[in-house]
Scaffold this active site. Structure first.
Site, mmCIF file in Angstrom:
data_model
loop_
_atom_site.group_PDB
_atom_site.id
_atom_site.type_symbol
_atom_site.label_atom_id
_atom_site.label_comp_id
_atom_site.label_asym_id
_atom_site.label_seq_id
_atom_site.Cartn_x
_atom_site.Cartn_y
_atom_site.Cartn_z
ATOM 1 N N GLU A 245 -52.500 -2.364 -89.289
ATOM 2 C CA GLU A 245 -53.564 -1.538 -89.868
ATOM 3 C C GLU A 245 -54.723 -2.399 -90.338
ATOM 4 O O GLU A 245 -55.891 -2.116 -90.042
ATOM 5 C CB GLU A 245 -53.012 -0.730 -91.045
ATOM 6 C CG GLU A 245 -54.029 0.182 -91.707
ATOM 7 C CD GLU A 245 -54.357 1.374 -90.841
ATOM 8 O OE1 GLU A 245 -55.517 1.462 -90.382
ATOM 9 O OE2 GLU A 245 -53.477 2.210 -90.611
ATOM 10 N N ASP A 249 -58.693 -2.532 -88.765
ATOM 11 C CA ASP A 249 -59.889 -2.267 -89.573
ATOM 12 C C ASP A 249 -60.892 -3.413 -89.511
ATOM 13 O O ASP A 249 -62.080 -3.195 -89.250
ATOM 14 C CB ASP A 249 -59.484 -2.016 -91.028
ATOM 15 C CG ASP A 249 -58.773 -0.686 -91.218
ATOM 16 O OD1 ASP A 249 -58.956 0.206 -90.378
ATOM 17 O OD2 ASP A 249 -58.043 -0.543 -92.210
ATOM 18 N N SER A 462 -57.181 5.939 -88.131
ATOM 19 C CA SER A 462 -57.493 4.648 -88.727
ATOM 20 C C SER A 462 -58.314 3.802 -87.770
ATOM 21 O O SER A 462 -58.827 2.750 -88.153
ATOM 22 C CB SER A 462 -56.215 3.893 -89.101
ATOM 23 O OG SER A 462 -55.418 3.695 -87.964
#
Length: 552
Positions: A245, A249, A462
């Site tokens: 994750e 990002d 995400s």
């Protein structure tokens, strides 16, 4: 006191549009009354807790106290226990708590107490790990229609989304950053995630060579024992997918917004309990820890991307209201907040049951994306774009209606016709008068990500969330270069005029709960919002909105 939904500084029709508030002005708006503070302080002192033990948020609307567990149990007339979460980990919680009746109107929430929610990462892992030396993944079994624009055809591969594809598809590829010294963007890391600089550098070398230095330059701010581990993950961490994750990002944001400075907020948390063998790590909810930190900063990034969420009904209402009010404070100060709309459509099959004791079937709204003070981001795939799904891992872009937050006035004219068109379909499964989401969308399927030195395609909102955040960071860059204020809280502008800068998504639905879920339709819908961004149009609309106010 709560900020109004349509604050004048966020309303393009108001003469104060863009005149964002300072930390002191926001503090004056939300600070508790002297009576409330005095009563709470007296209650604490009556229980042997001097005010010198109190830590305060900037407005003193939150008080943090570290005490032995027995002192907290006496204070709240309760008993704490250690609970094992069904998805792993332990929580220290109380089944109930109480305060004297005369304080009920003065205390909104006490945490951690009865909440058992656990924010989830919104990235879904593609099942096949691809060799980093491969230029493209294996051929897809899907045959999506292709856009006839030669530039997009050249830049985009149907089975792997790259920065060049995103920059071309959304119209930022020819934009040059002008205001890097005055503009910045941030991301949030929770649940032990960090952003691996080595992996980020490999990603940039492969997909954005001119931005490689960004892997070393982004700053990390640790909050409540947050994580900034840069060493090789061990076997346990690799099995858990640690930093997938975080890497998604940082890699996405730097590749799209470079050389705009990036800040990574890594929040752990400091619950008022002494760790032991059963609770060796923080079990506090992260959003308030993070909010109390950033709201105390005099200088803030203009855009913040967050890729975490949980079922709204699992979050205590008092906690959700308090966190959402904190987001409103950031918006009033000129910060645009983006949250993913969720990765399970209207709810994961088999879990769509209310937890209010009635156990009735219900679509599952997500929080914090259901907060009306933030901008919610859904996911798409393919070109032309449709709602993102992936049968290999159960990913479906999320959408729906809040049961906690009423529909804000800025949505009324847009959302009401969509609900009317649904008719009795899904009647009783959702709150037709609730805040509707998402607000907009972007690609969120098979994102190229480097993790543990290898190419790992990832799905999820995400992925779409940092993409949209990066595009609006570039919008702010242009506004600042023109001597105009940044966008701040987007939604009143988005629903009144900004939607004209988005490309409609009309195919797909938020499948879930054993249903087809909310369908994509012409105009706004509860699965893709207004659709996907076209930067040149958004840039012009944003500048014109600001210019119209200046001209008054």
């Amino acid at each position: 006191m709560r900020l109004q939904l349509t604050s004048p500084v966020s309303d393009p029709s108001h003469e104060r549009y863009g005149q964002h508030l300072s930390i002191h002005e926001v503090t004056d708006l939300v600070k508790p009354s002297d009576e409330s503070l005095d009563l709470v302080h007296s209650w604490l002192e009556d229980n042997g807790i001097p005010t010198s033990h109190c830590e305060y948020s900037p407005a003193k609307d939150w008080i943090k106290i570290s005490l032995p567990i027995n002192a907290i149990e006496n204070l709240l007339d309760t008993q704490y226990s250690v609970f094992e979460h069904s998805e792993g980990g332990y929580l220290v919680r109380a089944p109930e708590w109480s305060v004297p009746k005369h304080l009920h109107e003065h205390i909104t929430a006490i945490q951690p107490t009865t909440s058992f929610f656990s924010p989830q990462k919104l990235g879904r892992t593609f099942k096949k790990v691809l060799d980093i030396s491969a230029d493209t993944p294996p051929p897809s079994t899907n045959n999506p229609p292709r856009n006839t624009d030669p530039a997009i055809i050249a830049a985009c591969n149907a089975t792997l989304v790259t920065p060049l594809c995103l920059r071309t598809l959304y119209g930022t590829v020819n934009y040059t950053v002008q205001s890097a010294s005055k503009n910045s963007i941030a991301l949030n890391d929770f649940l032990g995630e960090s952003n691996n600089r080595s992996d980020t550098k490999l990603f940039l070398q492969r997909y954005r060579p001119d931005a490689v230095s960004g892997a070393d330059k982004f700053s990390v701010q640790l909050i409540a024992n947050g994580n900034n581990e840069q060493t090789q993950e061990n076997a346990t961490e690799l099995a858990a997918g640690k930093d997938m994750e975080g890497n998604l990002d940082s890699e996405t944001i730097i590749s799209l917004s470079y050389p705009t400075p990036l800040i990574a907020y890594s929040t752990g948390g400091s619950p008022p309990f002494t760790p032991d063998l059963l609770t060796p790590t923080n079990t506090n909810e992260p959003y308030l820890e993070w909010l109390n930190y950033v709201l105390n900063q005099t200088s803030l990034p203009q855009v913040i991307s967050t890729s975490y969420a949980d079922d709204e009904q699992s979050v205590p209402l008092s906690y959700a209201l308090s966190v959402c009010a904190g987001f409103a404070q950031l918006g009033a100060r000129g910060v645009s907040l983006f949250f993913g709309s969720g990765d399970a459509g209207v709810g994961q099959d088999g879990a769509c049951v209310s937890n209010d004791g009635k156990n009735v079937s219900t679509f599952l709204a997500m929080f914090p994306t259901s907060c009306p003070y933030i901008t919610s981001v859904g996911a798409t795939k393919f070109i032309p774009e449709i709602v993102a799904t992936d049968a290999s891992n159960g990913f479906v872009s999320g959408g729906g209606f809040s049961r906690y937050f009423a529909r804000p006035s800025y949505q009324d004219a847009i959302v009401t016709p969509y609900i009317k068109a649904l008719g009795t379909q899904f009647s009783g499964l959702y709150n037709a008068s609730g805040r509707a989401y998402p607000d907009l969308s972007a690609q969120g399927y098979h994102y190229s990500t480097i993790w543990n030195g290898s190419l790992m395609p990832l799905d999820g909102t995400s992925a779409s969330t940092p993409t949209v955040a990066s595009i609006f960071s570039l919008v702010n860059d242009d506004l600042i270069a023109k001597g105009k204020p940044p966008m701040g809280f987007l939604n009143p502008w988005l629903y009144s005029v900004g939607y004209k800068g988005f490309m409609d998504v009309v195919n797909g639905s938020a499948i879930g709960c054993g249903t087809t879920g909310f369908p994509a339709k012409e105009g706004w819908d509860a699965v893709s919002g207004f659709g996907t961004p076209w930067f040149p149009s958004i840039r012009e609309l944003a500048a014109n909105a600001s210019a119209a106010v200046v001209a008054r």
